[in-house]
Design a protein around this motif. Sequence first.
Motif, PDB file in Angstrom:
ATOM      1  N   PHE A 311       0.846  -1.211   0.000  1.00 54.08           N
ATOM      2  CA  PHE A 311       0.000   0.000   0.000  1.00 54.08           C
ATOM      3  C   PHE A 311       0.879   1.258   0.000  1.00 54.08           C
ATOM      4  O   PHE A 311       0.976   1.966   1.008  1.00 54.08           O
ATOM      5  N   PRO A 312       1.528   1.540  -1.136  1.00 55.22           N
ATOM      6  CA  PRO A 312       2.507   2.642  -1.180  1.00 55.22           C
ATOM      7  C   PRO A 312       1.898   4.044  -0.976  1.00 55.22           C
ATOM      8  O   PRO A 312       2.628   4.981  -0.667  1.00 55.22           O
ATOM      9  N   ASN A 313       0.572   4.166  -1.121  1.00 57.75           N
ATOM     10  CA  ASN A 313      -0.042   5.494  -0.966  1.00 57.75           C
ATOM     11  C   ASN A 313       0.210   6.101   0.406  1.00 57.75           C
ATOM     12  O   ASN A 313       0.258   7.325   0.565  1.00 57.75           O
ATOM     13  N   LEU A 314       0.367   5.231   1.380  1.00 56.56           N
ATOM     14  CA  LEU A 314       0.573   5.711   2.745  1.00 56.56           C
ATOM     15  C   LEU A 314       1.893   6.473   2.855  1.00 56.56           C
ATOM     16  O   LEU A 314       1.971   7.555   3.454  1.00 56.56           O
ATOM     17  N   SER A 315       2.948   5.922   2.261  1.00 54.57           N
ATOM     18  CA  SER A 315       4.247   6.604   2.285  1.00 54.57           C
ATOM     19  C   SER A 315       4.214   7.851   1.410  1.00 54.57           C
ATOM     20  O   SER A 315       4.846   8.858   1.733  1.00 54.57           O
ATOM     21  N   LEU A 316       3.464   7.768   0.298  1.00 57.54           N
ATOM     22  CA  LEU A 316       3.404   8.931  -0.602  1.00 57.54           C
ATOM     23  C   LEU A 316       2.822  10.139   0.122  1.00 57.54           C
ATOM     24  O   LEU A 316       3.262  11.273  -0.073  1.00 57.54           O
ATOM     25  N   ALA A 317       1.832   9.891   0.964  1.00 59.70           N
ATOM     26  CA  ALA A 317       1.206  10.998   1.699  1.00 59.70           C
ATOM     27  C   ALA A 317       2.212  11.633   2.660  1.00 59.70           C
ATOM     28  O   ALA A 317       2.300  12.862   2.746  1.00 59.70           O
ATOM     29  N   ALA A 318       2.982  10.797   3.363  1.00 54.84           N
ATOM     30  CA  ALA A 318       3.993  11.344   4.274  1.00 54.84           C
ATOM     31  C   ALA A 318       5.055  12.106   3.471  1.00 54.84           C
ATOM     32  O   ALA A 318       5.491  13.198   3.867  1.00 54.84           O
ATOM     33  N   ASP A 319       5.431  11.559   2.308  1.00 53.22           N
ATOM     34  CA  ASP A 319       6.410  12.251   1.445  1.00 53.22           C
ATOM     35  C   ASP A 319       5.875  13.626   1.048  1.00 53.22           C
ATOM     36  O   ASP A 319       6.606  14.620   1.054  1.00 53.22           O
ATOM     37  N   ALA A 333      -4.791  15.720  -6.306  1.00 57.15           N
ATOM     38  CA  ALA A 333      -5.363  15.839  -7.658  1.00 57.15           C
ATOM     39  C   ALA A 333      -5.081  14.578  -8.464  1.00 57.15           C
ATOM     40  O   ALA A 333      -5.975  14.048  -9.139  1.00 57.15           O
ATOM     41  N   ALA A 334      -3.848  14.083  -8.389  1.00 57.82           N
ATOM     42  CA  ALA A 334      -3.493  12.860  -9.117  1.00 57.82           C
ATOM     43  C   ALA A 334      -4.407  11.722  -8.674  1.00 57.82           C
ATOM     44  O   ALA A 334      -4.948  10.966  -9.498  1.00 57.82           O
ATOM     45  N   ASN A 335      -4.615  11.638  -7.372  1.00 55.76           N
ATOM     46  CA  ASN A 335      -5.431  10.554  -6.836  1.00 55.76           C
ATOM     47  C   ASN A 335      -6.894  10.673  -7.285  1.00 55.76           C
ATOM     48  O   ASN A 335      -7.528   9.675  -7.621  1.00 55.76           O
ATOM     49  N   GLU A 336      -7.431  11.895  -7.313  1.00 61.65           N
ATOM     50  CA  GLU A 336      -8.832  12.052  -7.753  1.00 61.65           C
ATOM     51  C   GLU A 336      -8.990  11.585  -9.201  1.00 61.65           C
ATOM     52  O   GLU A 336      -9.973  10.919  -9.549  1.00 61.65           O
ATOM     53  N   GLU A 354       0.590   4.018  -8.622  1.00 60.91           N
ATOM     54  CA  GLU A 354       1.659   4.278  -9.602  1.00 60.91           C
ATOM     55  C   GLU A 354       1.516   5.696 -10.169  1.00 60.91           C
ATOM     56  O   GLU A 354       2.486   6.447 -10.269  1.00 60.91           O
ATOM     57  N   ILE A 355       0.296   6.047 -10.529  1.00 60.37           N
ATOM     58  CA  ILE A 355       0.031   7.388 -11.080  1.00 60.37           C
ATOM     59  C   ILE A 355       0.310   8.449 -10.000  1.00 60.37           C
ATOM     60  O   ILE A 355       0.955   9.465 -10.250  1.00 60.37           O
ATOM     61  N   ASN A 356      -0.170   8.184  -8.790  1.00 56.88           N
ATOM     62  CA  ASN A 356       0.062   9.138  -7.696  1.00 56.88           C
ATOM     63  C   ASN A 356       1.556   9.379  -7.505  1.00 56.88           C
ATOM     64  O   ASN A 356       2.007  10.521  -7.346  1.00 56.88           O
ATOM     65  N   SER A 357       2.316   8.302  -7.513  1.00 58.69           N
ATOM     66  CA  SER A 357       3.749   8.399  -7.286  1.00 58.69           C
ATOM     67  C   SER A 357       4.434   9.206  -8.396  1.00 58.69           C
ATOM     68  O   SER A 357       5.230  10.106  -8.134  1.00 58.69           O
ATOM     69  N   GLN A 358       4.081   8.888  -9.648  1.00 57.56           N
ATOM     70  CA  GLN A 358       4.735   9.594 -10.759  1.00 57.56           C
ATOM     71  C   GLN A 358       4.381  11.071 -10.785  1.00 57.56           C
ATOM     72  O   GLN A 358       5.225  11.914 -11.037  1.00 57.56           O
ATOM     73  N   VAL A 359       3.113  11.378 -10.537  1.00 57.03           N
ATOM     74  CA  VAL A 359       2.709  12.797 -10.571  1.00 57.03           C
ATOM     75  C   VAL A 359       3.395  13.549  -9.438  1.00 57.03           C
ATOM     76  O   VAL A 359       3.912  14.652  -9.628  1.00 57.03           O
ATOM     77  N   LEU A 360       3.437  12.932  -8.262  1.00 55.60           N
ATOM     78  CA  LEU A 360       4.088  13.605  -7.123  1.00 55.60           C
ATOM     79  C   LEU A 360       5.567  13.855  -7.437  1.00 55.60           C
ATOM     80  O   LEU A 360       6.090  14.943  -7.196  1.00 55.60           O
ATOM     81  N   GLU A 361       6.194  12.852  -8.021  1.00 53.19           N
ATOM     82  CA  GLU A 361       7.622  12.958  -8.323  1.00 53.19           C
ATOM     83  C   GLU A 361       7.905  14.063  -9.346  1.00 53.19           C
ATOM     84  O   GLU A 361       8.872  14.802  -9.218  1.00 53.19           O
ATOM     85  N   GLN A 362       7.039  14.174 -10.347  1.00 56.53           N
ATOM     86  CA  GLN A 362       7.324  15.133 -11.416  1.00 56.53           C
ATOM     87  C   GLN A 362       6.758  16.536 -11.147  1.00 56.53           C
ATOM     88  O   GLN A 362       7.029  17.459 -11.907  1.00 56.53           O
TER      89      GLN A 362
END
Length: 395
Positions: A311-319, A333-336, A354-362
């Motif tokens: 469940f990587p979304n949990l770490s993405l939120a902390a990031d 926004a990516a998540n919606e 995956e989408i959440n991670s890429q959008v956050l990263e870029q």
Amino acid sequence: MKQNICILGATGSIGTSTLDVIRQHEERFSVFAVAAHSNVERMVQICHQFQPARVVMGTESACEQVKNQCLGMDIEFTYGIEAMSNIAADPQVDQVMAAIMGFAGLAPTLAAIRTGKRILLANKESLVTAGSLFMQEVEKHGAVLLPIDSEHNAIYQCLPQFTEGARGEMLHHVEKVLLTASGGPFRELSKREMSHVTPEQACKHPNWSMGRKISVDSASLMNKGLELIEACWLFDVEPKDIEVVIHPQSIVHSMVSYKDGSVLAQMGNPDMRTPIAYGMAWPERITADVAPLDLMAIAQLDFFAPDYERFPNLSLAADAWYAGGSAMASLNAANEIAVDAFLKGQIGFLDIAEINSQVLEQSEIYSVTGLDVVFEADKIARKAANDLVKHKVYL
Ligand SMILES: NC(=O)c1ccc[n+]([C@@H]2O[C@H](COP(=O)([O-])OP(=O)(O)OC[C@H]3O[C@@H](n4cnc5c(N)ncnc54)[C@H](OP(=O)(O)O)[C@@H]3O)[C@@H](O)[C@H]2O)c1
């Protein structure tokens, strides 16, 4: 004196529970204004049952349809987000239930805050995306912010002095905030199994009955990620001060662990009418028609650590929290967009993270100096997420 309530998102799951609590306490509360997007049938029912003074729909066509089915009733009908902000800020309104789904709820919720009312905050996305501005406005206008998310409502109840206004002093004695999560319907599935799940399976939450977007968020643990950020803004803490605890029974709604070894927990059956009634009547307590908790029947309460790999979304939120500024608006926004695409069958369940991670990263991160920054970050991230959905370049 009767309290006039405005319900933003009246046709949804939280809106329905709020109307139910109001129906039980008609001598105390009255439905003054309601807003929704496009659910004409449900809004017509609400008009007939509660006869609000003002109704706002998302579009002109939805507004006309509701109006035509409520002929002869003394109701003012309008449409659009500005009209929603207007009803939320109406001087005749005492309390606003902010229960629009997603980022769309931000502007009307802020409008209510700026009139210093009591805000019953269910719409976590508005706090997640514009947290610093949001909390500044609460402070500046003396609004009373009562968290309706069951976990935050529980934490609020477990921080008794906090609720009386001594924020800093109380937090000094806190060791950790323990944010519970049911783990959702896929708690025990492998990543391989999760790659095949359907929107219907994702929306079948084991304990709570909720709208489709939050149900998918619960399944992907993005809901817990959003709640992690929500708790940081509400209670002046950071992700490192919060421990997410998987608790499949959803009986303990969250806890606060103190430095003297005490742990305060708020418990109850999983029914949103409890936090809603708490928020509406605070500091009093009123009935909510929720079944009393039968601990002997429950017999066992389990607690586990979350699996950050599945469940990587949990770490993405902390990031996103630690990245600061507009990063949280970009992630939201990516998540919606990703959740909407999953619900429409355009992407798989695991593609959401995956989408959440890429959008956050870029995403470029801007300091949130005004609401325009939040709206711009939201717009850019939505476009980036939509591109990923379309071209599936993350595969
Ligand atoms: N359900 C829960 O147990 C729960 C618990 C904690 C927090 N929350 C939070 O509460 C909020 C609402 O959740 P929910 O489960 O009640 O969702 P829901 O059942 O999907 O209802 C969403 C409501 O928002 C309205 N809406 C959606 N988009 C809108 C827009 N662009 N403009 C105006 N109104 C719009 C919908 O109107 P239409 O029906 O006309 O589309 C509906 O009234 C979310 O932020 C969620 O995270 C929910």
